[in-house]
Design a protein around this motif. Structure first.
Motif, PDB file in Angstrom:
ATOM      1  N   UNK A  51       0.857  -1.100  -0.189  1.00  0.00           N
ATOM      2  CA  UNK A  51      -0.062  -0.024   0.021  1.00  0.00           C
ATOM      3  C   UNK A  51       0.689   1.281  -0.182  1.00  0.00           C
ATOM      4  N   UNK A  52       0.547   2.233  -0.910  1.00  0.00           N
ATOM      5  CA  UNK A  52       0.941   3.470  -0.987  1.00  0.00           C
ATOM      6  C   UNK A  52       0.314   4.595  -0.552  1.00  0.00           C
ATOM      7  N   UNK A  53       0.579   5.292   0.496  1.00  0.00           N
ATOM      8  CA  UNK A  53      -0.343   6.633   0.913  1.00  0.00           C
ATOM      9  C   UNK A  53       0.479   7.922   0.370  1.00  0.00           C
ATOM     10  N   UNK A  54      -0.326   8.609  -0.492  1.00  0.00           N
ATOM     11  CA  UNK A  54       0.254   9.711  -0.905  1.00  0.00           C
ATOM     12  C   UNK A  54      -0.238  11.119  -0.098  1.00  0.00           C
ATOM     13  N   UNK A  55       0.678  11.717   0.492  1.00  0.00           N
ATOM     14  CA  UNK A  55       0.112  12.991   1.447  1.00  0.00           C
ATOM     15  C   UNK A  55       0.599  14.171   1.044  1.00  0.00           C
ATOM     16  N   UNK A  56      -0.386  15.053   1.526  1.00  0.00           N
ATOM     17  CA  UNK A  56       0.012  16.446   1.231  1.00  0.00           C
ATOM     18  C   UNK A  56       0.004  17.276   2.779  1.00  0.00           C
ATOM     19  N   UNK A  57       0.909  18.154   2.692  1.00  0.00           N
ATOM     20  CA  UNK A  57       0.754  18.783   3.967  1.00  0.00           C
ATOM     21  C   UNK A  57       0.973  20.326   3.744  1.00  0.00           C
ATOM     22  N   UNK A  58       0.270  21.165   4.462  1.00  0.00           N
ATOM     23  CA  UNK A  58       0.606  22.678   4.359  1.00  0.00           C
ATOM     24  C   UNK A  58       1.281  22.886   5.649  1.00  0.00           C
ATOM     25  N   UNK A  59       2.534  23.448   5.736  1.00  0.00           N
ATOM     26  CA  UNK A  59       3.294  23.714   6.754  1.00  0.00           C
ATOM     27  C   UNK A  59       3.616  25.226   6.847  1.00  0.00           C
ATOM     28  N   UNK A  79       4.213  13.899  -0.011  1.00  0.00           N
ATOM     29  CA  UNK A  79       4.886  12.841   0.660  1.00  0.00           C
ATOM     30  C   UNK A  79       4.304  11.598   0.242  1.00  0.00           C
ATOM     31  N   UNK A  80       5.140  10.543   0.449  1.00  0.00           N
ATOM     32  CA  UNK A  80       4.411   9.261   0.201  1.00  0.00           C
ATOM     33  C   UNK A  80       4.979   8.523   1.205  1.00  0.00           C
ATOM     34  N   UNK A  81       4.107   7.472   1.877  1.00  0.00           N
ATOM     35  CA  UNK A  81       4.399   6.216   2.866  1.00  0.00           C
ATOM     36  C   UNK A  81       3.898   5.030   2.127  1.00  0.00           C
ATOM     37  N   UNK A  82       4.853   4.056   2.525  1.00  0.00           N
ATOM     38  CA  UNK A  82       4.676   2.823   1.865  1.00  0.00           C
ATOM     39  C   UNK A  82       4.457   1.619   3.090  1.00  0.00           C
ATOM     40  N   UNK A  83       3.528   0.767   2.847  1.00  0.00           N
ATOM     41  CA  UNK A  83       3.333  -0.241   3.934  1.00  0.00           C
ATOM     42  C   UNK A  83       3.835  -1.622   3.002  1.00  0.00           C
ATOM     43  N   UNK A  84       4.371  -2.248   3.882  1.00  0.00           N
ATOM     44  CA  UNK A  84       4.965  -3.309   3.397  1.00  0.00           C
ATOM     45  C   UNK A  84       4.883  -4.799   4.503  1.00  0.00           C
ATOM     46  N   UNK A  85       5.169  -6.142   3.684  1.00  0.00           N
ATOM     47  CA  UNK A  85       5.612  -7.125   4.783  1.00  0.00           C
ATOM     48  C   UNK A  85       6.898  -7.837   4.209  1.00  0.00           C
ATOM     49  N   UNK A 163      -4.746  -6.007   4.853  1.00  0.00           N
ATOM     50  CA  UNK A 163      -6.008  -6.462   4.005  1.00  0.00           C
ATOM     51  C   UNK A 163      -5.368  -6.627   2.569  1.00  0.00           C
ATOM     52  N   UNK A 164      -4.184  -5.726   1.958  1.00  0.00           N
ATOM     53  CA  UNK A 164      -3.858  -5.972   0.763  1.00  0.00           C
ATOM     54  C   UNK A 164      -2.926  -6.936   0.456  1.00  0.00           C
ATOM     55  N   UNK A 165      -2.401  -7.429   1.765  1.00  0.00           N
ATOM     56  CA  UNK A 165      -1.493  -8.752   1.680  1.00  0.00           C
ATOM     57  C   UNK A 165      -2.586 -10.002   1.313  1.00  0.00           C
ATOM     58  N   UNK A 166      -3.697 -10.108   1.963  1.00  0.00           N
ATOM     59  CA  UNK A 166      -4.483 -11.219   1.733  1.00  0.00           C
ATOM     60  C   UNK A 166      -4.998 -11.334   0.316  1.00  0.00           C
ATOM     61  N   UNK A 167      -5.436  -9.869  -0.288  1.00  0.00           N
ATOM     62  CA  UNK A 167      -5.884  -9.685  -1.446  1.00  0.00           C
ATOM     63  C   UNK A 167      -4.835 -10.110  -2.712  1.00  0.00           C
ATOM     64  N   UNK A 168      -3.577  -9.774  -2.396  1.00  0.00           N
ATOM     65  CA  UNK A 168      -2.683 -10.037  -3.317  1.00  0.00           C
ATOM     66  C   UNK A 168      -2.071 -11.580  -3.223  1.00  0.00           C
TER      67      UNK A 168
END
Length: 186
Positions: A51-59, A79-85, A163-168
């Motif tokens: 999973x990859x989250x694409x994030x915007x932040x106003x600072x 920014x981006x954040x990636x979840x993995x196994x 969830x994505x691990x199960x799906x994939x």
């Protein structure tokens, strides 16, 4: 006509002189870069990014000092954040097969990385930064990275990774002939 023949050699001489001088003293700029690339380490990586989250932040980042006016910078950070196994953590003991049933114990999901996308991030505005602007922007990006990382840890990225691990992975194991596939996470 005589005047034209008197002026023509001088005109040709002036044009030739101009062309010679402009070519001789023209400023040519060239850029040269030499690289010596060295591979320092090669690692085997078994992390499955799910999973990859694409994030915007106003600072708005402010720097207050006693003797200078308050400096501030306003950033729009992408920014981006990636979840993995990490599949390298799976052992034979983590896989239980019984007739047409497969139970796979997967490692807990993790956040692979959180990174700022500097290419798409923008400095929107600076106030009273003057000679401190580069340092102020650098501090702001570091603060943004810390905040984004903290928010990602509080988010549902790890649940989404499960969830994505199960799906994939489920169709892959079913393709091996197992009708009942179940995943657990330890």
């Amino acid at each position: 006509m005589k005047t034209v023949f008197r002026i023509l050699p001088w005109l040709i001489l002036i044009v030739a002189g101009y062309l010679f001088i402009s070519k001789k003293f023209s400023i040519n700029t060239s850029v040269e870069s030499k690289h010596q690339l060295l591979v320092e380490r090669i690692e085997a990586i078994g992390k499955l990014e799910l999973v990859r989250y694409q994030i915007s932040d106003v600072l708005e980042h402010k720097n207050k000092t006693d003797f200078l006016p308050e400096a501030s910078v306003l950033l729009i950070v992408k920014a981006e954040a990636v979840g993995c196994i990490d599949l390298t953590k799976i052992t034979k003991e983590d896989i239980d097969i019984d007739a047409d049933t497969a139970v796979v114990n997967l490692p807990q999901p993790e956040i692979c990385y959180v990174k700022i996308d500097h290419k798409n991030s923008r400095v929107y505005d600076t106030k009273m930064a003057f000679f401190r602007e580069a340092g102020l922007v650098d501090e702001a990006y570091k603060a943004a990275e810390k905040q984004v990382t903290a928010e990602v840890k509080k988010s549902s990225i790890l649940n989404q990774t499960k969830t994505n691990a199960t799906t994939v992975l489920k169709p892959i194991i079913e393709g091996l002939g197992y009708k009942n596939v179940r995943f657990t996470f330890e």
